[in-house]
Design a protein around this motif. Structure first.
Motif, PDB file in Angstrom:
ATOM      1  N   VAL A  49       0.982  -1.089  -0.007  1.00 29.82           N
ATOM      2  CA  VAL A  49      -0.232  -0.327  -0.255  1.00 29.82           C
ATOM      3  C   VAL A  49       0.958   1.364   0.220  1.00 29.82           C
ATOM      4  O   VAL A  49       1.216   1.534   1.117  1.00 29.82           O
ATOM      5  N   ASN A  50       0.599   2.237  -0.962  1.00 32.08           N
ATOM      6  CA  ASN A  50       1.922   3.037  -1.028  1.00 32.08           C
ATOM      7  C   ASN A  50       1.558   4.715  -0.821  1.00 32.08           C
ATOM      8  O   ASN A  50       2.577   4.882   0.006  1.00 32.08           O
ATOM      9  N   ARG A  51       0.124   5.095  -0.860  1.00 36.78           N
ATOM     10  CA  ARG A  51      -0.281   6.426  -0.145  1.00 36.78           C
ATOM     11  C   ARG A  51      -1.615   6.050  -0.324  1.00 36.78           C
ATOM     12  O   ARG A  51      -2.207   5.569  -1.114  1.00 36.78           O
ATOM     13  N   ILE A  52      -2.259   6.931   0.055  1.00 38.69           N
ATOM     14  CA  ILE A  52      -3.296   7.864  -0.373  1.00 38.69           C
ATOM     15  C   ILE A  52      -3.251   8.430  -1.561  1.00 38.69           C
ATOM     16  O   ILE A  52      -2.728   9.781  -1.827  1.00 38.69           O
ATOM     17  N   ASN A  53      -4.220   8.192  -2.279  1.00 43.25           N
ATOM     18  CA  ASN A  53      -4.676   8.436  -3.382  1.00 43.25           C
ATOM     19  C   ASN A  53      -5.413   9.541  -3.834  1.00 43.25           C
ATOM     20  O   ASN A  53      -4.819  10.669  -3.997  1.00 43.25           O
ATOM     21  N   HIS A  54      -6.630   9.650  -3.075  1.00 46.45           N
ATOM     22  CA  HIS A  54      -7.523  11.075  -2.364  1.00 46.45           C
ATOM     23  C   HIS A  54      -8.062  10.774  -1.878  1.00 46.45           C
ATOM     24  O   HIS A  54      -8.721   9.509  -1.048  1.00 46.45           O
ATOM     25  N   ILE A  55      -8.757  11.202  -1.023  1.00 51.25           N
ATOM     26  CA  ILE A  55      -9.902  11.614  -0.438  1.00 51.25           C
ATOM     27  C   ILE A  55     -11.433  11.524  -0.896  1.00 51.25           C
ATOM     28  O   ILE A  55     -10.763  12.759  -1.727  1.00 51.25           O
ATOM     29  N   ALA A  56     -12.431  11.588  -0.989  1.00 48.62           N
ATOM     30  CA  ALA A  56     -13.253  12.473  -1.548  1.00 48.62           C
ATOM     31  C   ALA A  56     -14.272  12.798  -0.703  1.00 48.62           C
ATOM     32  O   ALA A  56     -14.984  11.777   0.264  1.00 48.62           O
ATOM     33  N   ILE A  57     -15.192  13.490  -0.561  1.00 47.75           N
ATOM     34  CA  ILE A  57     -15.695  14.680   0.223  1.00 47.75           C
ATOM     35  C   ILE A  57     -17.178  15.158  -0.516  1.00 47.75           C
ATOM     36  O   ILE A  57     -17.088  15.547  -1.900  1.00 47.75           O
ATOM     37  N   VAL A  58     -18.146  14.465  -0.028  1.00 47.50           N
ATOM     38  CA  VAL A  58     -19.571  14.869  -0.552  1.00 47.50           C
ATOM     39  C   VAL A  58     -19.771  16.154  -0.069  1.00 47.50           C
ATOM     40  O   VAL A  58     -19.934  16.340   0.983  1.00 47.50           O
ATOM     41  N   VAL A  59     -20.439  17.296  -1.333  1.00 44.97           N
ATOM     42  CA  VAL A  59     -20.152  18.307  -0.954  1.00 44.97           C
ATOM     43  C   VAL A  59     -22.115  18.373  -1.282  1.00 44.97           C
ATOM     44  O   VAL A  59     -22.193  18.570  -2.472  1.00 44.97           O
ATOM     45  N   GLU A  60     -22.917  20.016  -1.439  1.00 51.20           N
ATOM     46  CA  GLU A  60     -24.321  20.079  -1.934  1.00 51.20           C
ATOM     47  C   GLU A  60     -24.085  20.809  -2.688  1.00 51.20           C
ATOM     48  O   GLU A  60     -24.374  20.923  -3.716  1.00 51.20           O
ATOM     49  N   ASP A  61     -23.169  21.885  -2.555  1.00 48.54           N
ATOM     50  CA  ASP A  61     -22.461  22.567  -3.649  1.00 48.54           C
ATOM     51  C   ASP A  61     -21.078  22.658  -4.483  1.00 48.54           C
ATOM     52  O   ASP A  61     -20.274  23.439  -3.305  1.00 48.54           O
ATOM     53  N   LEU A  62     -20.437  22.020  -5.719  1.00 47.64           N
ATOM     54  CA  LEU A  62     -19.205  22.441  -5.792  1.00 47.64           C
ATOM     55  C   LEU A  62     -18.604  23.564  -5.491  1.00 47.64           C
ATOM     56  O   LEU A  62     -17.292  23.901  -5.358  1.00 47.64           O
ATOM     57  N   GLN A  63     -18.909  24.262  -6.128  1.00 47.48           N
ATOM     58  CA  GLN A  63     -17.903  26.320  -6.281  1.00 47.48           C
ATOM     59  C   GLN A  63     -18.880  26.737  -4.762  1.00 47.48           C
ATOM     60  O   GLN A  63     -17.353  27.165  -4.345  1.00 47.48           O
ATOM     61  N   LEU A  93      -2.648  17.567  -3.829  1.00 50.95           N
ATOM     62  CA  LEU A  93      -2.135  18.239  -2.225  1.00 50.95           C
ATOM     63  C   LEU A  93      -1.593  17.136  -1.694  1.00 50.95           C
ATOM     64  O   LEU A  93      -1.538  15.871  -1.369  1.00 50.95           O
ATOM     65  N   GLY A  94      -0.332  16.977  -1.666  1.00 49.59           N
ATOM     66  CA  GLY A  94       1.192  16.571  -2.034  1.00 49.59           C
ATOM     67  C   GLY A  94       0.901  15.516  -2.811  1.00 49.59           C
ATOM     68  O   GLY A  94       0.872  15.481  -3.508  1.00 49.59           O
ATOM     69  N   GLU A  95       0.855  14.658  -2.128  1.00 45.84           N
ATOM     70  CA  GLU A  95       0.966  13.110  -3.436  1.00 45.84           C
ATOM     71  C   GLU A  95      -0.315  12.560  -3.152  1.00 45.84           C
ATOM     72  O   GLU A  95      -0.824  11.832  -4.054  1.00 45.84           O
ATOM     73  N   SER A  96      -0.873  13.377  -2.922  1.00 43.11           N
ATOM     74  CA  SER A  96      -2.859  13.213  -2.592  1.00 43.11           C
ATOM     75  C   SER A  96      -3.164  14.217  -3.065  1.00 43.11           C
ATOM     76  O   SER A  96      -2.896  15.045  -4.213  1.00 43.11           O
ATOM     77  N   GLU A  97      -4.428  13.887  -3.337  1.00 40.68           N
ATOM     78  CA  GLU A  97      -5.814  14.919  -3.622  1.00 40.68           C
ATOM     79  C   GLU A  97      -6.642  14.360  -2.826  1.00 40.68           C
ATOM     80  O   GLU A  97      -7.539  13.945  -2.305  1.00 40.68           O
ATOM     81  N   ILE A  98      -7.585  16.688  -2.950  1.00 39.82           N
ATOM     82  CA  ILE A  98      -8.859  16.060  -1.950  1.00 39.82           C
ATOM     83  C   ILE A  98      -9.673  15.609  -3.350  1.00 39.82           C
ATOM     84  O   ILE A  98      -9.481  16.970  -4.045  1.00 39.82           O
ATOM     85  N   GLU A  99     -10.758  15.175  -3.570  1.00 33.94           N
ATOM     86  CA  GLU A  99     -12.189  15.509  -4.535  1.00 33.94           C
ATOM     87  C   GLU A  99     -13.394  15.916  -3.890  1.00 33.94           C
ATOM     88  O   GLU A  99     -13.772  14.457  -2.812  1.00 33.94           O
ATOM     89  N   LEU A 100     -13.706  16.644  -4.278  1.00 29.36           N
ATOM     90  CA  LEU A 100     -14.835  16.875  -4.220  1.00 29.36           C
ATOM     91  C   LEU A 100     -16.291  16.821  -5.461  1.00 29.36           C
ATOM     92  O   LEU A 100     -15.809  16.772  -6.260  1.00 29.36           O
ATOM     93  N   LEU A 101     -17.653  15.703  -4.012  1.00 33.90           N
ATOM     94  CA  LEU A 101     -18.225  15.585  -5.185  1.00 33.90           C
ATOM     95  C   LEU A 101     -19.456  16.176  -4.927  1.00 33.90           C
ATOM     96  O   LEU A 101     -19.697  15.859  -3.613  1.00 33.90           O
ATOM     97  N   GLN A 102     -20.557  16.764  -6.118  1.00 33.54           N
ATOM     98  CA  GLN A 102     -21.439  16.830  -5.939  1.00 33.54           C
ATOM     99  C   GLN A 102     -22.559  15.885  -6.483  1.00 33.54           C
ATOM    100  O   GLN A 102     -22.144  16.517  -7.630  1.00 33.54           O
ATOM    101  N   PRO A 103     -23.613  15.686  -6.422  1.00 36.16           N
ATOM    102  CA  PRO A 103     -24.303  14.681  -6.783  1.00 36.16           C
ATOM    103  C   PRO A 103     -24.905  15.727  -7.896  1.00 36.16           C
ATOM    104  O   PRO A 103     -25.073  16.450  -7.189  1.00 36.16           O
ATOM    105  N   MET A 104     -25.561  15.324  -8.841  1.00 38.41           N
ATOM    106  CA  MET A 104     -26.097  15.962  -9.589  1.00 38.41           C
ATOM    107  C   MET A 104     -28.040  15.362 -10.128  1.00 38.41           C
ATOM    108  O   MET A 104     -28.124  16.206 -10.670  1.00 38.41           O
TER     109      MET A 104
END
Lengths: 134, 134
Positions: free
Chosen positions: A2-16, A48-59
């Protein structure tokens, strides 16, 4: 293995609105935004460093992420860890009695193979496994 | 300015059971476990790339983490990001109208300075800021 955290996914109401925190206030770069019609979600990718923050807004409210948002509210949805060999990782997890949502890896367009560990086997956390294309 | 994910903190009911997933099944190394009497919590630290997974087990139902567990159940509790200059980061966040739980950084024993962004300003995520000792 296991090499690294690729991303953390965060659910949001409004991407902007969420970019107002992560990009504008905190200062993370926005790599790209992407519509994912398959999962009915818009995604913003912020390295963010070797990882990513992913923001998810449901459509839509009927999508998986839409239902999650309605039930649980905004917040961290899953953590994705990168592994060298996803088949070997899945085999090892199963030997330890860990339940996966998909035992057979799925494949994204760009070749990334992925599977999800069931949160009940990971003590409340939805864990995604990634094997990047070689 | 923001360098990396320092750690993801995960609240669990039973540290040893959770290590059964993260250490034994997934294969992360266990760096150390630590009792934190100040916050009434036992912590396991598992390095993962440039970040860490921190498992938190409350030692009493009355502790902050104990109340969180009773209310929300097991799962991801906060994400901690490392910054170069925590004072400058806090000033910038406040300029953008972001509310912090503590506007003045607190200091851990080993010199790490830290502050928490209020989840309502971070769209549902509890975000910790770390400035490591130079």
């Amino acid at each position: 293995m296991v090499n690294r955290i690729n991303h953390i996914a965060i659910v949001v109401e409004d991407l902007q609105a969420a970019l107002g925190f992560w990009r504008d206030a905190l200062g993370l770069p926005l790599h790209k935004t992407e519509e994912n019609p398959g999962e009915d979600v818009n995604i913003a990718f912020l390295p963010l460093g070797e990882s990513e923050i992913e923001l998810l807004q449901p459509m839509s409210a009927e999508s998986g992420i839409g239902k999650y948002l309605a039930k649980k509210g905004q917040g961290m949805h899953h953590v994705c860890v990168e592994v060298d060999d996803i088949e070997a990782t899945i085999a090892r997890l199963r030997e330890h009695g860990i339940e996966l949502i998909n035992d057979t890896p799925k494949v994204r367009e760009e070749g990334t193979r992925y599977a999800f560990v069931h949160p009940k086997s990971a003590h409340g956390v939805l864990v995604e496994l990634y094997e990047l294309p070689k």
